[in-house]
Enzyme design. Structure first.
Site, mmCIF file in Angstrom:
data_model
loop_
_atom_site.group_PDB
_atom_site.id
_atom_site.type_symbol
_atom_site.label_atom_id
_atom_site.label_comp_id
_atom_site.label_asym_id
_atom_site.label_seq_id
_atom_site.Cartn_x
_atom_site.Cartn_y
_atom_site.Cartn_z
ATOM 1 N N GLY A 31 0.801 -1.224 0.000
ATOM 2 C CA GLY A 31 0.000 0.000 0.000
ATOM 3 C C GLY A 31 0.831 1.270 0.000
ATOM 4 C CB ALA A 32 1.926 3.891 1.354
ATOM 5 C CG HIS A 37 2.618 0.899 -5.382
ATOM 6 N ND1 HIS A 37 3.033 1.899 -4.544
ATOM 7 C CD2 HIS A 37 3.049 -0.265 -4.824
ATOM 8 C CE1 HIS A 37 3.670 1.368 -3.500
ATOM 9 N NE2 HIS A 37 3.702 0.062 -3.651
ATOM 10 C CD GLN A 61 7.298 -7.945 3.632
ATOM 11 O OE1 GLN A 61 6.512 -8.770 3.171
ATOM 12 N NE2 GLN A 61 7.797 -6.972 2.894
ATOM 13 N N GLY A 148 8.025 -5.350 -8.891
ATOM 14 C CA GLY A 148 8.891 -4.295 -9.397
ATOM 15 C C GLY A 148 10.362 -4.690 -9.356
ATOM 16 N NE ARG A 188 10.702 0.778 4.900
ATOM 17 C CZ ARG A 188 10.490 -0.473 4.496
ATOM 18 N NH1 ARG A 188 10.703 -0.826 3.245
ATOM 19 N NH2 ARG A 188 10.039 -1.384 5.353
HETATM 20 P P1 AMP Z 1 5.665 -2.394 -1.827
HETATM 21 O O1 AMP Z 1 4.296 -1.835 -1.627
HETATM 22 O O2 AMP Z 1 6.765 -1.433 -1.489
HETATM 23 O O3 AMP Z 1 5.850 -3.765 -1.230
HETATM 24 O O4 AMP Z 1 5.807 -2.596 -3.385
HETATM 25 C C1 AMP Z 1 4.859 -3.336 -4.127
HETATM 26 C C2 AMP Z 1 5.444 -3.647 -5.467
HETATM 27 O O5 AMP Z 1 5.772 -2.431 -6.123
HETATM 28 C C3 AMP Z 1 6.731 -4.464 -5.361
HETATM 29 O O6 AMP Z 1 6.737 -5.441 -6.385
HETATM 30 C C4 AMP Z 1 7.794 -3.440 -5.564
HETATM 31 O O7 AMP Z 1 8.980 -3.953 -6.131
HETATM 32 C C5 AMP Z 1 7.123 -2.503 -6.540
HETATM 33 N N1 AMP Z 1 7.736 -1.180 -6.512
HETATM 34 C C6 AMP Z 1 8.070 -0.451 -5.413
HETATM 35 N N2 AMP Z 1 8.642 0.711 -5.784
HETATM 36 C C7 AMP Z 1 8.665 0.723 -7.135
HETATM 37 C C8 AMP Z 1 9.134 1.641 -8.120
HETATM 38 N N3 AMP Z 1 9.700 2.796 -7.783
HETATM 39 N N4 AMP Z 1 8.981 1.325 -9.422
HETATM 40 C C9 AMP Z 1 8.410 0.147 -9.775
HETATM 41 N N5 AMP Z 1 7.953 -0.752 -8.902
HETATM 42 C C10 AMP Z 1 8.080 -0.483 -7.601
#
Ligand code: AMP
Length: 286
Positions: A31-32, A37, A61, A148, A188
Site C-alpha cells: 500500500g501507500a 505501484h 517480513q 517491481g 518509505r
Molecule cells: P511495496 O508496496 O513497497 O511492497 O511494493 C509493491 C510492489 O511495487 C513491489 O513489487 C515493488 O517492487 C514494486 N515497486 C516499489 N517501488 C517501485 C518503483 N519505484 N517502481 C516500480 N515498482 C516499484
C-alpha cells in the site's frame, strides 16, 4: 471495483474468474501507493482480465526495531488509486486472515540468498516475503504475478520460488519508476526530511556513475562498485550499507563484468538519516 478482506471472498473471485477463463493478474503490495505501484497496476490491467491488488503490511517480513508500526498506511487513498487504474479487485486482509496462526509454523526458506545483501541487513525478511507471497499465489491459482525491479533481490527470489514450487505462476518484472532526480519511488520516501530527500538521489547517481564507467570500458567489479560507494559517501547524510555487482541470472557477486555473458546488476543500499533505501540498475553493455 470489489474491495474484499477475506480469503473466502478471494477464493470465490478467483474461482469465478477461472471458470470464465478470465486470465488472473495479481499485484502484491504493502500500500501507500505511488507511481511505481500505478505503473505495475496499469501493466497488469493491460494484460489480464481480472486484476487483484493486495495490500498487506506483512509483519513477518519486518525485523525487530524496523518500521512495521509506522509504515505508511492509507486505505482510502489506496482504494481510489487502484480503482482509477482499472483494477477489479482489491484485497485488504488482516493479519489474522493471512495467518490463521501467528507466527506461522510453516514458512518458506529463501535459501542462502536469503541471508545476503538485503537479507544480511534484514534477517528473516525474505522468509517473511516468500511466505506471504506463497500464500497469495496458492489462493490465486494459475496467474501472472507482477513485481517491481526496484526490489531486485525480492523479484529474483520470487521467480525462483515460482519456478520451483508454483509452476502455474508466471512472474513479471516491471521497470523502476523514478522521481525527476533519479530517486526510485518508494513508500518509505515520505520518511525523508527535505535535506535527506535531496541527499537520497546519491544512490541513483552512484549507479549511473558505474554505468558510465562500464561504457568507458571498465569491466572490473571493484572500481565499478567503488564508483557507487564514492557517490554515496560524498553525501554527508548518507551511510552506505553495500554496493555490489551481481550476475543478474544467478545473483552471485561478480568479480568482473563479462560483456558477452549474462548481464550484471549493480545493487546499492544506504541509510539516509533513519531511513534505509535500496536501488539497483541493470548495467547495459553498450
Ligand atoms: P511495496 O508496496 O513497497 O511492497 O511494493 C509493491 C510492489 O511495487 C513491489 O513489487 C515493488 O517492487 C514494486 N515497486 C516499489 N517501488 C517501485 C518503483 N519505484 N517502481 C516500480 N515498482 C516499484
Amino acid at each position: 471495483m470489489d474491495v474484499i478482506r477475506t480469503v473466502e471472498a478471494y477464493r470465490e473471485i478467483v474461482d469465478d474468474a477461472h471458470s470464465q477463463v478470465h486470465p488472473v493478474g495479481l499485484v502484491p503490495t504493502m500500500g501507500a501507493f505511488h507511481d511505481g505501484h500505478r505503473s505495475i497496476m496499469r501493466r497488469a490491467v493491460e494484460e489480464r482480465d481480472t486484476v487483484i491488488v493486495s495490500v498487506f503490511v506483512n509483519p513477518l517480513q519486518f525485523g525487530e526495531g524496523e518500521d512495521y508500526d509506522r509504515y505508511p498506511r492509507g486505505e482510502e487513498d489506496d482504494i481510489a488509486v487502484a480503482e482509477a487504474q482499472g483494477v477489479e479487485v482489491m484485497f485488504l486482509p488482516t493479519v489474522e486472515e493471512m495467518y490463521p496462526e501467528y507466527p506461522p509454523m510453516i514458512t518458506v526458506d529463501p535459501g542462502s540468498l536469503g541471508d545476503r545483501f538485503e537479507g544480511a541487513a534484514r534477517p528473516g525478511h525474505f522468509r517473511g516475503v516468500l511466505t506471504v507471497v506463497a500464500r497469495l499465489l496458492d489462493l490465486s491459482g494459475t496467474c501472472r504475478v507482477y513485481f517491481g525491479e526496484k526490489d531486485a533481490q525480492q523479484l529474483f527470489l520470487v521467480r525462483k520460488m515460482a519456478a520451483e514450487i508454483a509452476p502455474r505462476v508466471e512472474v513479471v518484472g516491471c521497470p523502476t519508476i523514478r522521481e525527476a532526480d533519479g530517486l526510485a519511488m518508494s513508500s518509505r520516501n515520505v520518511y525523508l526530511e527535505p535535506e535527506e530527500r535531496a541527499a537520497a538521489a546519491c544512490l541513483h547517481r552512484g549507479l549511473q556513475d558505474a554505468q558510465h564507467l562500464l561504457k568507458d570500458g571498465e569491466t572490473d567489479a571493484a572500481p565499478l562498485a567503488a564508483a557507487i560507494r564514492a557517490a554515496v559517501e560524498a553525501e554527508p547524510l548518507a551511510d552506505l550499507d553495500y554496493a555490489v555487482l551481481v550476475d543478474d541470472m544467478t545473483f552471485e557477486e561478480l568479480g568482473s563484468v563479462d560483456l558477452r555473458g549474462s548481464p550484471a546488476r549493480a545493487l546499492v543500499a544506504a541509510r539516509i538519516g533513519a531511513t534505509r533505501l535500496i536501488d539497483n540498475l541493470l548495467l547495459a553493455n553498450s
